[in-house]
Motif scaffolding. Structure first.
Motif, PDB file in Angstrom:
ATOM      1  N   GLN A   1      35.753  -6.757   6.696  1.00 41.40           N
ATOM      2  CA  GLN A   1      34.970  -8.023   6.739  1.00 41.40           C
ATOM      3  C   GLN A   1      34.418  -8.312   5.396  1.00 41.40           C
ATOM      4  OE1 GLN A   1      31.930  -5.645   9.147  1.00 41.40           O
ATOM      5  NE2 GLN A   1      32.946  -6.205  10.862  1.00 41.40           N
ATOM      6  N   THR A   2      34.350  -7.246   4.483  1.00 40.02           N
ATOM      7  CA  THR A   2      33.942  -7.664   3.357  1.00 40.02           C
ATOM      8  C   THR A   2      35.179  -8.145   2.287  1.00 40.02           C
ATOM      9  OG1 THR A   2      32.538  -5.631   3.342  1.00 40.02           O
ATOM     10  CG2 THR A   2      33.079  -6.262   1.118  1.00 40.02           C
ATOM     11  N   PHE A   3      36.406  -7.748   2.647  1.00 40.25           N
ATOM     12  CA  PHE A   3      37.454  -8.311   1.910  1.00 40.25           C
ATOM     13  C   PHE A   3      37.650  -9.820   2.345  1.00 40.25           C
ATOM     14  CE2 PHE A   3      41.904  -9.415   1.909  1.00 40.25           C
ATOM     15  CZ  PHE A   3      42.113  -9.504   0.578  1.00 40.25           C
ATOM     16  N   ILE A   4      37.330  -9.997   3.692  1.00 40.54           N
ATOM     17  CA  ILE A   4      37.290 -11.563   4.143  1.00 40.54           C
ATOM     18  C   ILE A   4      36.299 -12.369   3.445  1.00 40.54           C
ATOM     19  CG2 ILE A   4      36.949 -13.076   5.969  1.00 40.54           C
ATOM     20  CD1 ILE A   4      38.401 -11.062   7.674  1.00 40.54           C
ATOM     21  N   GLY A   5      35.120 -11.573   3.218  1.00 38.11           N
ATOM     22  CA  GLY A   5      33.953 -12.083   2.328  1.00 38.11           C
ATOM     23  C   GLY A   5      34.168 -12.357   1.047  1.00 38.11           C
ATOM     24  N   PHE A   6      34.944 -11.483   0.329  1.00 35.05           N
ATOM     25  CA  PHE A   6      35.516 -11.571  -1.090  1.00 35.05           C
ATOM     26  C   PHE A   6      36.404 -12.959  -0.823  1.00 35.05           C
ATOM     27  CE2 PHE A   6      39.450 -10.847  -3.808  1.00 35.05           C
ATOM     28  CZ  PHE A   6      38.733 -10.714  -4.912  1.00 35.05           C
ATOM     29  N   ILE A   7      37.332 -12.933  -0.402  1.00 35.55           N
ATOM     30  CA  ILE A   7      38.227 -14.208  -0.203  1.00 35.55           C
ATOM     31  C   ILE A   7      37.348 -15.602   0.029  1.00 35.55           C
ATOM     32  CG2 ILE A   7      40.215 -15.397   1.049  1.00 35.55           C
ATOM     33  CD1 ILE A   7      40.941 -13.072  -0.543  1.00 35.55           C
ATOM     34  N   VAL A   8      36.385 -15.543   0.861  1.00 32.08           N
ATOM     35  CA  VAL A   8      35.656 -16.702   1.095  1.00 32.08           C
ATOM     36  C   VAL A   8      34.690 -17.030  -0.124  1.00 32.08           C
ATOM     37  CG1 VAL A   8      33.364 -17.483   2.158  1.00 32.08           C
ATOM     38  CG2 VAL A   8      35.505 -16.663   3.600  1.00 32.08           C
ATOM     39  N   MET A   9      34.321 -16.144  -0.982  1.00 27.68           N
ATOM     40  CA  MET A   9      33.656 -16.459  -2.055  1.00 27.68           C
ATOM     41  C   MET A   9      34.575 -17.034  -3.081  1.00 27.68           C
ATOM     42  SD  MET A   9      31.201 -12.798  -2.459  1.00 27.68           S
ATOM     43  CE  MET A   9      30.919 -13.075  -4.084  1.00 27.68           C
ATOM     44  N   ILE A  10      35.722 -16.167  -3.389  1.00 31.58           N
ATOM     45  CA  ILE A  10      36.606 -16.757  -4.354  1.00 31.58           C
ATOM     46  C   ILE A  10      37.084 -18.401  -4.022  1.00 31.58           C
ATOM     47  CG2 ILE A  10      39.052 -16.551  -5.311  1.00 31.58           C
ATOM     48  CD1 ILE A  10      37.110 -14.275  -6.233  1.00 31.58           C
ATOM     49  N   VAL A  11      37.363 -18.546  -3.174  1.00 33.27           N
ATOM     50  CA  VAL A  11      37.675 -19.970  -2.544  1.00 33.27           C
ATOM     51  C   VAL A  11      36.882 -20.782  -3.101  1.00 33.27           C
ATOM     52  CG1 VAL A  11      38.475 -21.455  -0.640  1.00 33.27           C
ATOM     53  CG2 VAL A  11      39.752 -19.156  -0.896  1.00 33.27           C
ATOM     54  N   LEU A  12      35.396 -20.684  -2.442  1.00 31.77           N
ATOM     55  CA  LEU A  12      34.300 -21.739  -2.423  1.00 31.77           C
ATOM     56  C   LEU A  12      33.873 -21.593  -4.000  1.00 31.77           C
ATOM     57  CD1 LEU A  12      32.386 -21.147   0.828  1.00 31.77           C
ATOM     58  CD2 LEU A  12      33.803 -22.757   0.160  1.00 31.77           C
ATOM     59  N   TYR A  13      33.967 -20.546  -4.734  1.00 30.20           N
ATOM     60  CA  TYR A  13      33.587 -20.891  -6.253  1.00 30.20           C
ATOM     61  C   TYR A  13      34.646 -21.784  -6.863  1.00 30.20           C
ATOM     62  CZ  TYR A  13      29.636 -17.770  -7.091  1.00 30.20           C
ATOM     63  OH  TYR A  13      28.351 -17.138  -6.997  1.00 30.20           O
ATOM     64  N   ILE A  14      35.836 -21.367  -6.706  1.00 32.32           N
ATOM     65  CA  ILE A  14      36.935 -22.181  -7.149  1.00 32.32           C
ATOM     66  C   ILE A  14      36.791 -23.621  -6.859  1.00 32.32           C
ATOM     67  CG2 ILE A  14      39.481 -22.554  -7.261  1.00 32.32           C
ATOM     68  CD1 ILE A  14      39.875 -19.809  -7.133  1.00 32.32           C
ATOM     69  N   LEU A  15      36.524 -23.934  -5.492  1.00 30.59           N
ATOM     70  CA  LEU A  15      36.487 -25.319  -4.991  1.00 30.59           C
ATOM     71  C   LEU A  15      35.253 -26.126  -5.857  1.00 30.59           C
ATOM     72  CD1 LEU A  15      36.704 -27.539  -2.858  1.00 30.59           C
ATOM     73  CD2 LEU A  15      34.942 -26.455  -1.432  1.00 30.59           C
ATOM     74  N   ASN A  16      34.021 -25.405  -5.895  1.00 30.11           N
ATOM     75  CA  ASN A  16      33.001 -26.142  -6.761  1.00 30.11           C
ATOM     76  C   ASN A  16      33.326 -26.198  -8.256  1.00 30.11           C
ATOM     77  OD1 ASN A  16      30.404 -26.477  -5.134  1.00 30.11           O
ATOM     78  ND2 ASN A  16      31.367 -24.585  -4.262  1.00 30.11           N
ATOM     79  N   ILE A  17      33.966 -25.244  -8.787  1.00 33.00           N
ATOM     80  CA  ILE A  17      34.404 -25.109 -10.205  1.00 33.00           C
ATOM     81  C   ILE A  17      35.375 -26.680 -10.584  1.00 33.00           C
ATOM     82  CG2 ILE A  17      35.841 -24.077 -12.001  1.00 33.00           C
ATOM     83  CD1 ILE A  17      34.632 -21.370 -11.042  1.00 33.00           C
ATOM     84  N   LEU A  18      36.451 -26.447  -9.771  1.00 39.60           N
ATOM     85  CA  LEU A  18      37.495 -27.780  -9.789  1.00 39.60           C
ATOM     86  C   LEU A  18      36.846 -29.029  -9.599  1.00 39.60           C
ATOM     87  CD1 LEU A  18      40.449 -25.814  -8.184  1.00 39.60           C
ATOM     88  CD2 LEU A  18      39.950 -26.286 -10.716  1.00 39.60           C
ATOM     89  N   SER A  19      35.955 -29.046  -8.734  1.00 38.83           N
ATOM     90  CA  SER A  19      35.270 -30.485  -8.346  1.00 38.83           C
ATOM     91  C   SER A  19      34.009 -30.458  -7.813  1.00 38.83           C
ATOM     92  CB  SER A  19      36.178 -31.183  -7.335  1.00 38.83           C
ATOM     93  OG  SER A  19      35.695 -32.373  -6.902  1.00 38.83           O
ATOM     94  N   ALA A  20      33.140 -30.906  -8.330  1.00 42.22           N
ATOM     95  CA  ALA A  20      31.553 -30.748  -7.855  1.00 42.22           C
ATOM     96  C   ALA A  20      31.452 -31.510  -6.730  1.00 42.22           C
ATOM     97  CB  ALA A  20      30.675 -31.335  -8.952  1.00 42.22           C
ATOM     98  N   LYS A  21      32.243 -32.875  -6.775  1.00 43.70           N
ATOM     99  CA  LYS A  21      32.164 -33.865  -5.603  1.00 43.70           C
ATOM    100  C   LYS A  21      33.162 -33.065  -4.396  1.00 43.70           C
ATOM    101  CE  LYS A  21      32.059 -38.271  -7.490  1.00 43.70           C
ATOM    102  NZ  LYS A  21      32.806 -39.602  -7.869  1.00 43.70           N
ATOM    103  N   LEU A  22      34.063 -32.297  -4.530  1.00 44.34           N
ATOM    104  CA  LEU A  22      34.486 -31.426  -3.408  1.00 44.34           C
ATOM    105  C   LEU A  22      33.487 -30.558  -2.701  1.00 44.34           C
ATOM    106  CD1 LEU A  22      38.375 -30.793  -4.091  1.00 44.34           C
ATOM    107  CD2 LEU A  22      37.418 -32.154  -2.357  1.00 44.34           C
TER     108      LEU A  22
END
Length: 443
Positions: free
Chosen positions: A126-147
């Protein structure tokens, strides 16, 4: 940073998306147990518990309409008091409030993703999946504020659909005789008060929209609007859902089934696939909450750095011209959140925080810090700078009462004073950092 990335709807969506997570789906049984099965008393509890967010947001909106500099609550603290207090607010949110919430909610997303896909996952998975979720969403927000904004809007719309459907089911197919106003006028027990604190926590997170205030179109006009519209919308949705599901399957059934009452309502409403449908909505709802928190957190080190209130400020405040985002600030925020996720894993694995988690460390103290801002608005009301009895006097008083309700509901927690000590260390560290570094600040 790029200006005007977000519109009014995204600001509203951010507040609604953060506040409405998975909790509302599973709070009805707790509320009804506390009110001895009374729907009308439950509605009253919702309104009492909502004081903190409704009047808090109305009060903060007065500051938001006057200041639109990057930083949100940091800006308001600086405007209201001084740079030391502003630094303390900023460090508290950067190192404790946001990242602990992000870590725990990301972990919760792991729990529900496992449930949705039938994965037999323990704490580690569960924690590992949370880790993946965090990485993906941080990258999403870094690459595009609009996304990040688009995802927030979409998840907000999606997450309110099951709440509205169940509310409508209760209105059209439920039993209205379950509601009795006499429960309020003839209250014989005060046990319903026990439901205030947990419901108040389910309203938490509204302040986070202020962190993107400087990126909202016509911020001085639209952010105060969002701070008023969103909390009222959330209260309406919460109450409609609570009343709807209580009328649809009955208070006694909800209390006897506990959290599984949601599955029963889903199956009655959607059929055999009901549970899966609801779980899908819950997962999207939680991901929207994590995304909203991350949208706010990525900006915080930057907002402190432009004031010289963060270590290595000259590097942290650099904005990538192409992306329009402070990338180093976002990476620092990600690292802090990952550290909190590791701490959360350890505390859960070894039960260091019995019947609690690290997200509870800062919530109560956070509401106490808000009182400083409410007092500033109250003073502005007394001086005539804010016109109107409600805006400058009544709203901040009721907001303060809302914060104190949450405090009194939390003092009973055996870990409260340990949590207060941890919060105190962060706040004092921030003040000392500013005291010894302010002379070196070059803005």
């Amino acid at each position: 940073m790029k200006k005007n990335e977000y519109g009014l709807f995204t600001a509203i969506g951010m507040i609604v998306g953060i506040v409405i997570g998975s909790g509302i789906f599973f709070k009805s049984d707790n509320i009804l147990v506390a009110t001895n099965g009374s729907i009308s008393l439950g509605v009253l509890v919702f309104f009492i518990a909502a004081m903190g967010i409704i009047f808090g947001s109305l009060t903060i909106s007065e500051l938001a309409s006057r200041e639109s500099t990057a930083g949100g609550i940091i800006t308001y603290a600086e405007f209201s008091y001084n740079k030391s207090i502003a630094c303390a607010f900023g460090w508290f949110h950067t190192f404790l409030y946001y990242p602990t919430l992000i870590a725990v909610v990301a972990w919760v997303s792991g729990i529900y993703i496992c449930m949705l896909f039938g994965i037999d996952g323990g704490l580690a998975i569960q924690t590992f999946i949370g880790f993946i979720v965090m990485i993906v969403l941080y990258i999403l927000n870094i690459l595009s504020a609009k996304l990040g904004g688009y995802f927030q809007n979409a998840s907000t719309v999606i997450k309110v659909i099951p709440l509205i459907l169940i509310a409508l089911a209760g209105v059209f197919f439920g039993n209205p005789s379950e509601i009795s106003v006499s429960d309020i006028t003839h209250m014989k027990s005060a046990t319903w008060i026990a439901a205030i604190a947990p419901i108040a926590f389910s309203f938490d997170g509204w302040i986070i929209s202020t962190s993107i205030g400087h990126e909202i179109k016509d911020s001085k006009r639209n952010l105060p609007k969002a701070l008023v519209i969103a909390p009222l919308f959330i209260l309406v949705i919460y109450v409609l859902y609570f009343v709807g599901i209580s009328m649809y399957i009955g208070p006694d059934t909800i209390m006897s089934l506990g959290d599984s009452h949601v599955d029963l309502a889903a199956n009655k409403l959607f059929g055999a696939w009901g549970a899966k449908i609801i779980l899908t909505f819950v997962v999207i709802s939680i991901l929207g909450t994590v995304n909203g928190l991350i949208m706010g957190h990525t900006r915080l080190p930057y907002s402190l750095a432009i004031r010289g209130m963060f270590p290595k400020s000259n590097k942290i405040k650099i904005v990538n011209e192409k992306l329009g985002m402070p990338i180093i600030s976002s990476i620092v925020a990600l690292v802090i959140s990952l550290i909190c996720l590791i701490i959360h894993y350890i505390t859960q694995k070894y039960n260091y925080l019995p019947n609690s988690d690290i997200s509870e460390i800062s919530i109560t103290i956070n509401y106490l810090l808000y009182i400083l801002l409410y007092f500033k608005v109250f003073k502005m009301g007394l001086s005539g700078e804010i016109k109107g009895v409600w805006k400058g006097k009544v709203n901040p008083i009721l907001a303060t009462i809302g914060s104190l309700i949450i405090l009194f509901g939390s003092i009973g927690n055996t870990l409260f004073f340990i949590y207060t000590f941890i919060c105190g260390i962060i706040l004092i560290s921030a003040i000392l950092f500013w005291k010894y570094n302010k002379d070196d600040v070059v803005l």
